[in-house]
Design a protein around this motif. Structure first.
Motif, short mmCIF file in Angstrom:
data_model
loop_
_atom_site.label_atom_id
_atom_site.label_comp_id
_atom_site.label_asym_id
_atom_site.label_seq_id
_atom_site.Cartn_x
_atom_site.Cartn_y
_atom_site.Cartn_z
N ILE A 1 -39.51 39.41 -42.00
CA ILE A 1 -38.87 40.96 -42.03
C ILE A 1 -37.55 40.62 -42.39
O ILE A 1 -36.93 39.89 -41.58
CB ILE A 1 -39.24 41.40 -40.64
N LEU A 2 -37.30 41.41 -43.43
CA LEU A 2 -35.68 41.34 -43.60
C LEU A 2 -35.29 43.13 -43.36
O LEU A 2 -36.00 43.82 -44.17
CB LEU A 2 -35.48 40.86 -45.12
N PHE A 3 -34.31 43.33 -42.70
CA PHE A 3 -34.19 44.73 -42.73
C PHE A 3 -32.61 44.84 -42.77
O PHE A 3 -31.84 44.19 -42.12
CB PHE A 3 -34.53 45.52 -41.33
N ILE B 1 -34.74 38.83 -39.99
CA ILE B 1 -33.27 38.68 -40.73
C ILE B 1 -32.71 39.77 -40.73
O ILE B 1 -33.38 40.77 -41.51
CB ILE B 1 -33.25 37.99 -42.09
N GLY B 2 -31.48 39.90 -40.14
CA GLY B 2 -30.81 41.31 -40.06
C GLY B 2 -29.76 41.08 -41.51
O GLY B 2 -29.07 40.18 -41.30
N PHE B 3 -29.87 42.19 -42.26
CA PHE B 3 -28.82 42.33 -43.16
C PHE B 3 -27.73 43.29 -43.10
O PHE B 3 -28.09 44.52 -43.10
CB PHE B 3 -29.83 42.77 -44.68
N LEU B 4 -26.74 42.78 -42.41
CA LEU B 4 -25.55 43.69 -41.86
C LEU B 4 -24.55 44.10 -42.76
O LEU B 4 -23.88 43.04 -43.50
CB LEU B 4 -25.21 43.08 -40.61
N GLY B 5 -23.71 45.13 -42.52
CA GLY B 5 -22.61 45.45 -43.37
C GLY B 5 -22.71 47.02 -43.50
O GLY B 5 -23.50 47.79 -43.11
N PRO B 6 -21.67 47.50 -43.61
CA PRO B 6 -21.05 49.14 -43.70
C PRO B 6 -21.75 49.70 -45.12
O PRO B 6 -22.17 48.99 -45.95
CB PRO B 6 -19.59 49.20 -43.87
N ASN B 7 -21.88 51.06 -45.11
CA ASN B 7 -22.62 51.56 -46.40
C ASN B 7 -21.18 51.06 -47.52
O ASN B 7 -20.33 51.12 -47.43
CB ASN B 7 -22.46 52.87 -46.03
N GLY B 8 -22.20 50.87 -48.56
CA GLY B 8 -21.43 50.45 -49.65
C GLY B 8 -20.95 48.88 -49.78
O GLY B 8 -20.35 48.40 -50.94
N ALA B 9 -21.59 48.15 -49.04
CA ALA B 9 -21.39 46.67 -48.88
C ALA B 9 -22.02 46.00 -49.94
O ALA B 9 -22.08 44.75 -50.01
CB ALA B 9 -21.40 45.95 -47.60
N GLY B 10 -23.29 46.32 -50.51
CA GLY B 10 -23.94 45.97 -51.54
C GLY B 10 -25.42 45.67 -51.01
O GLY B 10 -26.12 44.88 -51.64
N LYS B 11 -25.69 46.04 -49.78
CA LYS B 11 -26.99 45.79 -49.06
C LYS B 11 -28.21 46.32 -50.23
O LYS B 11 -29.15 45.61 -50.45
CB LYS B 11 -27.09 46.30 -47.74
N SER B 12 -28.40 47.51 -50.14
CA SER B 12 -29.23 48.34 -50.72
C SER B 12 -29.47 47.71 -52.18
O SER B 12 -30.49 47.49 -52.63
CB SER B 12 -29.16 49.70 -50.86
N THR B 13 -28.48 47.38 -52.89
CA THR B 13 -28.48 47.08 -54.30
C THR B 13 -29.10 45.40 -54.36
O THR B 13 -29.88 45.27 -55.37
CB THR B 13 -27.19 46.84 -54.91
N SER B 14 -28.82 44.92 -53.17
CA SER B 14 -29.53 43.32 -53.13
C SER B 14 -31.05 43.65 -52.98
O SER B 14 -31.58 42.49 -53.50
CB SER B 14 -28.62 42.73 -52.10
N HIS C 1 -29.14 47.08 -33.05
CA HIS C 1 -30.44 46.65 -33.67
C HIS C 1 -30.76 45.05 -34.05
O HIS C 1 -31.78 44.64 -33.65
CB HIS C 1 -31.12 47.53 -34.62
N ALA C 2 -29.87 44.46 -34.77
CA ALA C 2 -29.89 43.24 -35.16
C ALA C 2 -29.76 42.34 -33.60
O ALA C 2 -30.40 41.27 -33.72
CB ALA C 2 -28.85 42.87 -35.92
N GLU C 3 -29.00 42.69 -32.79
CA GLU C 3 -28.63 41.91 -31.65
C GLU C 3 -29.93 41.88 -30.65
O GLU C 3 -30.35 40.72 -30.09
CB GLU C 3 -27.41 42.36 -30.87
N ARG C 4 -30.84 42.65 -30.78
CA ARG C 4 -32.10 42.96 -30.11
C ARG C 4 -33.19 42.41 -30.67
O ARG C 4 -34.05 41.71 -30.11
CB ARG C 4 -32.41 44.29 -29.70
N LEU C 5 -33.28 42.39 -32.16
CA LEU C 5 -34.48 41.83 -32.94
C LEU C 5 -34.24 40.76 -33.81
O LEU C 5 -35.33 39.91 -33.82
CB LEU C 5 -34.58 43.07 -33.87
N CYS C 6 -33.11 40.04 -34.06
CA CYS C 6 -32.96 39.08 -35.15
C CYS C 6 -32.81 37.69 -34.41
O CYS C 6 -32.20 37.50 -33.30
CB CYS C 6 -31.94 39.53 -36.01
N ASP C 7 -33.47 36.69 -35.21
CA ASP C 7 -33.08 35.38 -35.05
C ASP C 7 -31.92 34.88 -36.04
O ASP C 7 -31.52 33.85 -35.87
CB ASP C 7 -34.36 34.49 -35.15
N ARG C 8 -31.77 35.66 -37.12
CA ARG C 8 -30.50 35.13 -37.97
C ARG C 8 -30.17 36.46 -38.60
O ARG C 8 -30.69 37.47 -38.76
CB ARG C 8 -31.17 34.47 -39.22
N ILE C 9 -28.96 36.48 -39.14
CA ILE C 9 -28.27 37.47 -39.54
C ILE C 9 -27.54 36.98 -40.75
O ILE C 9 -27.24 36.01 -40.90
CB ILE C 9 -27.12 38.28 -38.69
#
Length: 321
Positions: free
Chosen positions: A186-188, A34-47, A195-203
């Motif tokens: 895997i969740l990244f 699973i790709g966890f996508l978004g710009p810096n400051g979108a809340g990804k690291s906090t989540s 990277h998500a386009e090449r690796l993920c089955d879900r985003i």
């Protein structure tokens, strides 16, 4: 019945008056990438920190392998934080051994695993080199290897490709695929859509602390209007020719190859269908190119150009004043 490695329900996190994560629900299925996508400051690291129990949410619940994050469940997790950190005086081998032991591996197994990982990742000759003597990219590879040394059931990687050159990015992609083939979930997180386009089955896409999309790559591309570009000899009205066939064509800027038109393709209609329709309409075609859907285009369609610009700045921080 399998238990989802991670479930977040209506999670919200504030820092003062700033809302870093707002009402986030997320279910990570077993065995996916699973790709966890978004710009810096979108809340990804906090989540991700909330998911691991490093931070507590102000609202909502967290379930890691069916329980609250704790010692037992965290042993099944490999976590790569965005802020890298290794003991500078340790060698590459002892660094990996150290983190493997913390996750419960025996000294003998940890040593064998460290040597195996260093050899297969091209760092075998540097296994006895101190971290302080390694290049930044090599040290980052050691930290990534330390994350997966204990063969975790669930890998959480926060911006794993950041700072790696293209060669090492490819090596890391291969490692991710190998861990997935082994059976790991895997969740990244990343702000680099390719990277998500090449690796993920879900985003999962985030913007300003909110989830704006959750689905498969196919779902993402299907939500985006796609099209094709057809060039015809100057003066031919392709819009009028295709209108009876239910296709809309719009003039594009001159590219030096006759008149350029963009064909908007409704759901279920492919670029080849548009080309066939143009041929049947006796269009004097001099050029044809199907549009390739990209995740950035999907992101733009969901959040607009302002947040997409933030995504671009995340990918090229050196260009930001």
């Amino acid at each position: 019945m399998s238990i989802s490695p991670l479930v977040l329900r209506n999670v919200t996190k504030h820092f003062g008056t700033f809302t870093a994560v707002s009402d986030l629900s997320l279910d990570v299925p077993e065995g996916g990438i699973i790709g966890f996508l978004g710009p810096n400051g979108a809340g990804k690291s906090t989540s991700l920190r909330i998911a691991l129990g490093v931070m507590q949410p102000d609202a909502g619940t967290v379930s890691l392998f069916g329980a609250k994050p704790g010692i037992a469940t965290l042993k099944r997790v490999g976590f790569l934080p965005e802020e890298r950190g290794l003991y500078k005086k340790m060698t590459a081998r002892t660094s990996i051994e150290h983190f493997a032991r913390l996750k419960g591996m025996t000294a003998r197994d940890a040593r064998a695993r460290a040597i195996e990982l260093l050899d297969t990742s091209g760092l075998g000759d540097d296994k006895n080199t101190r971290i302080s003597k390694l290049s930044k990219g090599m040290a980052q590879k050691v930290q990534i290897l330390s994350t997966l040394a204990h063969r975790p059931d669930f890998l959480i990687l926060d911006e794993p490709f950041s700072g790696l050159d293209p060669v090492n990015q490819q090596i890391l992609e291969d490692l991710v695929r190998a861990e997935h083939a082994r059976g790991a979930t895997i969740l990244f997180s990343t702000h680099v859509m390719e990277h998500a386009e090449r690796l993920c089955d879900r985003i999962v896409m985030m913007a300003r602390g909110r989830k704006v999309f959750d689905g498969t790559l196919g779902d993402a591309y299907g939500a985006l209007g796609h099209g094709a570009r057809i060039n015809v000899e100057t003066g031919f009205d392709l819009a009028a020719a295709l209108a009876p066939k239910g296709l809309a064509a719009h003039r594009m800027p001159d590219d030096g190859h006759g008149d350029a038109w963009r064909i908007s393709l409704p759901k279920g209609v492919g670029a080849q269908d548009a080309l066939r329709a143009a041929i049947e309409a006796s269009a004097p075609i001099v050029g044809f190119a199907p549009e390739e859907a990209r995740l950035r285009d999907v992101f733009v369609s969901l959040v607009g150009e302002a947040d997409a610009a933030a995504l671009d700045r995340s990918q090229h921080p050196e260009e930001v004043a």
